[in-house]
Design a protein around this motif. Structure first.
Motif, PDB file in Angstrom:
ATOM      1  N   LYS A 133       7.986  11.714   9.547  1.00 42.77           N
ATOM      2  CA  LYS A 133       8.448  12.133   8.212  1.00 42.77           C
ATOM      3  C   LYS A 133       9.816  12.814   8.291  1.00 42.77           C
ATOM      4  O   LYS A 133      10.717  12.534   7.482  1.00 42.77           O
ATOM      5  N   LYS A 134       9.983  13.706   9.248  1.00 40.83           N
ATOM      6  CA  LYS A 134      11.257  14.413   9.384  1.00 40.83           C
ATOM      7  C   LYS A 134      12.410  13.457   9.688  1.00 40.83           C
ATOM      8  O   LYS A 134      13.556  13.709   9.316  1.00 40.83           O
ATOM      9  N   ALA A 135      12.090  12.349  10.358  1.00 36.44           N
ATOM     10  CA  ALA A 135      13.116  11.366  10.711  1.00 36.44           C
ATOM     11  C   ALA A 135      13.319  10.316   9.622  1.00 36.44           C
ATOM     12  O   ALA A 135      14.110   9.381   9.811  1.00 36.44           O
ATOM     13  N   GLY A 136      12.621  10.460   8.501  1.00 39.03           N
ATOM     14  CA  GLY A 136      12.766   9.498   7.410  1.00 39.03           C
ATOM     15  C   GLY A 136      12.079   8.171   7.648  1.00 39.03           C
ATOM     16  O   GLY A 136      12.387   7.178   6.974  1.00 39.03           O
ATOM     17  N   LEU A 137      11.113   8.151   8.590  1.00 38.56           N
ATOM     18  CA  LEU A 137      10.419   6.920   8.937  1.00 38.56           C
ATOM     19  C   LEU A 137       9.025   6.841   8.316  1.00 38.56           C
ATOM     20  O   LEU A 137       8.295   5.866   8.542  1.00 38.56           O
ATOM     21  N   LEU A 138       8.671   7.830   7.553  1.00 41.87           N
ATOM     22  CA  LEU A 138       7.369   7.898   6.894  1.00 41.87           C
ATOM     23  C   LEU A 138       7.511   8.859   5.723  1.00 41.87           C
ATOM     24  O   LEU A 138       8.346   9.761   5.750  1.00 41.87           O
ATOM     25  N   GLY A 139       6.703   8.643   4.689  1.00 42.49           N
ATOM     26  CA  GLY A 139       6.754   9.545   3.542  1.00 42.49           C
ATOM     27  C   GLY A 139       7.587   8.969   2.403  1.00 42.49           C
ATOM     28  O   GLY A 139       7.561   7.760   2.135  1.00 42.49           O
ATOM     29  N   GLU A 140       8.339   9.831   1.742  1.00 40.87           N
ATOM     30  CA  GLU A 140       9.110   9.429   0.569  1.00 40.87           C
ATOM     31  C   GLU A 140      10.383   8.687   0.979  1.00 40.87           C
ATOM     32  O   GLU A 140      11.114   9.117   1.859  1.00 40.87           O
ATOM     33  N   HIS A 141      10.634   7.555   0.307  1.00 33.96           N
ATOM     34  CA  HIS A 141      11.884   6.791   0.452  1.00 33.96           C
ATOM     35  C   HIS A 141      12.222   6.549   1.930  1.00 33.96           C
ATOM     36  O   HIS A 141      13.242   7.016   2.450  1.00 33.96           O
ATOM     37  N   ILE A 142      11.362   5.794   2.582  1.00 33.98           N
ATOM     38  CA  ILE A 142      11.516   5.511   4.011  1.00 33.98           C
ATOM     39  C   ILE A 142      12.850   4.826   4.276  1.00 33.98           C
ATOM     40  O   ILE A 142      13.205   3.835   3.609  1.00 33.98           O
ATOM     41  N   LEU A 143      13.612   5.364   5.237  1.00 34.84           N
ATOM     42  CA  LEU A 143      14.923   4.827   5.609  1.00 34.84           C
ATOM     43  C   LEU A 143      15.835   4.649   4.397  1.00 34.84           C
ATOM     44  O   LEU A 143      16.658   3.727   4.334  1.00 34.84           O
ATOM     45  N   VAL A 201       0.848  -1.197   0.000  1.00 35.59           N
ATOM     46  CA  VAL A 201       0.000   0.000   0.000  1.00 35.59           C
ATOM     47  C   VAL A 201       0.882   1.246   0.000  1.00 35.59           C
ATOM     48  O   VAL A 201       1.845   1.347   0.757  1.00 35.59           O
ATOM     49  N   ARG A 202       0.527   2.181  -0.848  1.00 34.80           N
ATOM     50  CA  ARG A 202       1.273   3.440  -0.946  1.00 34.80           C
ATOM     51  C   ARG A 202       0.659   4.558  -0.118  1.00 34.80           C
ATOM     52  O   ARG A 202       1.341   5.472   0.328  1.00 34.80           O
ATOM     53  N   HIS A 203      -0.665   4.477   0.119  1.00 34.79           N
ATOM     54  CA  HIS A 203      -1.396   5.562   0.766  1.00 34.79           C
ATOM     55  C   HIS A 203      -2.439   4.963   1.699  1.00 34.79           C
ATOM     56  O   HIS A 203      -3.265   4.148   1.266  1.00 34.79           O
ATOM     57  N   ALA A 204      -2.404   5.369   2.961  1.00 32.66           N
ATOM     58  CA  ALA A 204      -3.327   4.834   3.959  1.00 32.66           C
ATOM     59  C   ALA A 204      -4.020   5.964   4.700  1.00 32.66           C
ATOM     60  O   ALA A 204      -3.555   7.118   4.696  1.00 32.66           O
ATOM     61  N   PHE A 205      -5.132   5.630   5.356  1.00 31.90           N
ATOM     62  CA  PHE A 205      -5.963   6.621   6.036  1.00 31.90           C
ATOM     63  C   PHE A 205      -6.259   6.185   7.462  1.00 31.90           C
ATOM     64  O   PHE A 205      -6.471   5.001   7.739  1.00 31.90           O
ATOM     65  N   ILE A 206      -6.301   7.166   8.357  1.00 34.84           N
ATOM     66  CA  ILE A 206      -6.788   6.957   9.723  1.00 34.84           C
ATOM     67  C   ILE A 206      -8.140   7.654   9.822  1.00 34.84           C
ATOM     68  O   ILE A 206      -8.230   8.875   9.725  1.00 34.84           O
ATOM     69  N   PHE A 207      -9.194   6.879   9.995  1.00 38.10           N
ATOM     70  CA  PHE A 207     -10.556   7.387  10.072  1.00 38.10           C
ATOM     71  C   PHE A 207     -10.909   7.492  11.551  1.00 38.10           C
ATOM     72  O   PHE A 207     -11.148   6.497  12.223  1.00 38.10           O
ATOM     73  N   ILE A 240       5.484   5.746   1.649  1.00 34.65           N
ATOM     74  CA  ILE A 240       4.169   5.496   2.245  1.00 34.65           C
ATOM     75  C   ILE A 240       3.658   6.780   2.878  1.00 34.65           C
ATOM     76  O   ILE A 240       4.368   7.428   3.653  1.00 34.65           O
ATOM     77  N   GLU A 241       2.430   7.151   2.562  1.00 31.57           N
ATOM     78  CA  GLU A 241       1.793   8.340   3.118  1.00 31.57           C
ATOM     79  C   GLU A 241       0.608   7.937   3.999  1.00 31.57           C
ATOM     80  O   GLU A 241      -0.147   7.024   3.652  1.00 31.57           O
ATOM     81  N   LEU A 242       0.467   8.620   5.112  1.00 35.74           N
ATOM     82  CA  LEU A 242      -0.702   8.450   5.978  1.00 35.74           C
ATOM     83  C   LEU A 242      -1.482   9.749   6.011  1.00 35.74           C
ATOM     84  O   LEU A 242      -0.898  10.826   6.129  1.00 35.74           O
ATOM     85  N   ASP A 243      -2.803   9.649   5.914  1.00 34.51           N
ATOM     86  CA  ASP A 243      -3.681  10.815   6.024  1.00 34.51           C
ATOM     87  C   ASP A 243      -4.657  10.610   7.167  1.00 34.51           C
ATOM     88  O   ASP A 243      -5.153   9.500   7.394  1.00 34.51           O
ATOM     89  N   LEU A 244      -4.967  11.689   7.850  1.00 35.13           N
ATOM     90  CA  LEU A 244      -5.901  11.677   8.976  1.00 35.13           C
ATOM     91  C   LEU A 244      -7.234  12.250   8.514  1.00 35.13           C
ATOM     92  O   LEU A 244      -7.290  13.342   7.948  1.00 35.13           O
ATOM     93  N   HIS A 245      -8.313  11.499   8.741  1.00 37.92           N
ATOM     94  CA  HIS A 245      -9.652  11.947   8.338  1.00 37.92           C
ATOM     95  C   HIS A 245     -10.550  11.959   9.562  1.00 37.92           C
ATOM     96  O   HIS A 245     -10.774  10.919  10.191  1.00 37.92           O
ATOM     97  N   LEU A 246     -11.072  13.133   9.925  1.00 34.58           N
ATOM     98  CA  LEU A 246     -11.985  13.248  11.063  1.00 34.58           C
ATOM     99  C   LEU A 246     -13.409  12.945  10.623  1.00 34.58           C
ATOM    100  O   LEU A 246     -13.952  13.611   9.740  1.00 34.58           O
ATOM    101  N   SER A 247     -13.993  11.919  11.246  1.00 32.39           N
ATOM    102  CA  SER A 247     -15.349  11.514  10.925  1.00 32.39           C
ATOM    103  C   SER A 247     -16.351  12.531  11.467  1.00 32.39           C
ATOM    104  O   SER A 247     -16.088  13.219  12.455  1.00 32.39           O
TER     105      SER A 247
END
Length: 420
Positions: free
Chosen positions: A141-151, A115-121, A157-164
């Motif tokens: 993301k700043k630590a290279g543990l999320l986002g583009e070219h992880i480690l 998965v390239r893109h995930a969501f937190i609902f 991998i991108e995570l998005d937050l969605h407020l229900s």
């Protein structure tokens, strides 16, 4: 015993990013990206015996295995944090103290699933948890543990937050998917199941917060370590139990799977409040049947609780003492479910308000003997619905009629609640 979920917690504050890393946080992610294939991660979760912690208790690794690898287009992962069932608040407690286990767990799950893109609902009322997650994702993301070219890898991998907007029906995975797409949150027909055709018609996995937060420790320490945390041979891992009702200390606690009901109430919560006797409890959130005093020494695991006639569910334990009216308690739960029905199918839309009406009559001393028969018919026929909301709503009613029919009949014969 060093249990995986609450070991990073600090009293009255959220753990910091640096503290989480100093205590072994993101070591599972490093291990996976340095020497494990996506299939290795998926196999570790399967071998660990991790089961869904949101209610159904389905094997997590097996659920992941249903996602086909050969379909074109993107795959999706959704974390279900739309926690709205009465008596259940474990995900909120976890995220208000530590958002990083979920962030790391979702990243590992994305890696395993391709998965390239995930969501937190996440439900609207969880602003503090949402703020923790938003901050934690930026730190990762700043630590290279999320986002583009992880480690430094080829994986992004991108995570998005969605407020229900906040409706209970969004806890049903296909209704959640519709809501995330901007549609009315009605359940979808199955098949096809989300693993084949889910979010935007792509293969989709929906997992609970607690489920995904267990993944980092499984990858870091191994499947055998996780299975060994349980107190019974059939179990695996730990479980968050959120205990409310007639106990001295209401709390959300992490305990090994297989901890007995009595040890949860006496050991973790200080026993019954005001010296009262234990009468019953709902062991897994509002949509489960009652457990009784004879179940005091029951190991709290999925299969053992199922054999006792209930479900471990979400681990939301609502405790009732000898002075509680279980007709009134069941009516309170049915009132919630009737209000939260999406109205999509007739049995749920029409049946739940009618059950509420009958229980209200009985509780107010206006019940009739035939009402018990009618309620039993609804327990049977409200299992034939489009999703699990109405069958779940019938679980406490089923337990009431099965185990406490005499109390229901006393209301009818005495024309009043006998406990008031």
């Amino acid at each position: 015993m060093d249990l995986p979920l609450f070991r990073h917690n600090r009293p009255n504050r959220v753990v910091t990013f640096d503290e989480y890393r100093e205590e072994g946080g993101f070591e599972g992610l490093k291990k996976a990206f340095s020497g494990m294939s996506p299939n290795d991660v998926q196999q570790a979760v399967l071998d660990s015996g991790l089961r869904g912690r949101g209610g159904a208790g389905f094997a997590t690794g097996r659920k992941w295995s249903f996602v086909p690898r050969d379909l074109p287009g993107p795959r999706w992962l959704i974390c279900n944090c739309d926690e709205m069932e009465p008596g259940t608040y474990k995900d909120r407690v976890l995220l208000e103290h530590n958002p990083y286990s979920l962030i790391e767990g979702m990243t590992l799950a994305c890696y395993a699933l391709g998965v390239r893109h995930a969501f937190i609902f996440i439900r609207k009322g969880y602003e503090k948890a949402a703020a923790n997650l938003a901050r934690g994702m930026e730190e990762a993301k700043k630590a290279g543990l999320l986002g583009e070219h992880i480690l430094g890898s080829e994986h992004s991998i991108e995570l998005d937050l969605h407020l229900s907007a906040g409706r209970y029906i969004c806890g049903e995975e296909t209704a959640l998917i519709n809501a995330l797409e901007g549609k009315r949150p009605n359940p979808r027909s199955k098949p096809p199941f989300p693993a084949i055709k889910g979010l935007w018609q792509g293969p989709t996995v929906v997992n609970n917060v607690e489920t995904l937060a267990n993944v980092p420790a499984i990858v870091a320490n191994g499947a055998a370590w996780f299975k060994g945390l349980a107190l019974n041979p059939e179990g695996a891992g730990s479980k968050l139990f959120c205990v409310s009702g007639s106990v001295k200390n209401r709390a959300c606690v992490e305990l090994p799977i297989g901890t007995t009901l009595g040890d949860i109430i006496d050991g973790a919560c200080g026993g019954m409040r005001d010296g009262k006797k234990f009468k019953a409890c709902i062991p897994g959130g509002a949509s489960t049947q009652f457990l009784k005093p004879e179940h005091w020494n029951l190991p709290m695991d999925y299969d053992t609780v199922a054999k006792a006639g209930s479900r471990l569910g979400s681990g939301g334990v609502i405790v009732f003492d000898e002075g509680h009216c279980l007709v009134e308690a069941t009516l309170n739960l049915i009132n919630f479910f009737a209000r939260e029905s999406c109205g999509w199918c007739t049995p749920c839309r029409e049946g739940l308000p009618y059950v509420k009406e009958i229980l209200t009559r009985i509780e107010n001393g206006r019940g009739e003997e035939d009402d018990i028969t009618i309620l039993r018919e609804h327990v049977k026929y409200l299992n034939y619905t489009f999703c699990a909301l109405a069958p779940g709503a019938m679980a406490p009613l089923d337990g009431l009629l099965r185990d406490f029919e005499d109390e229901v009949r006393d209301h009818i014969v005495k024309k009043k609640c006998p406990l008031k």
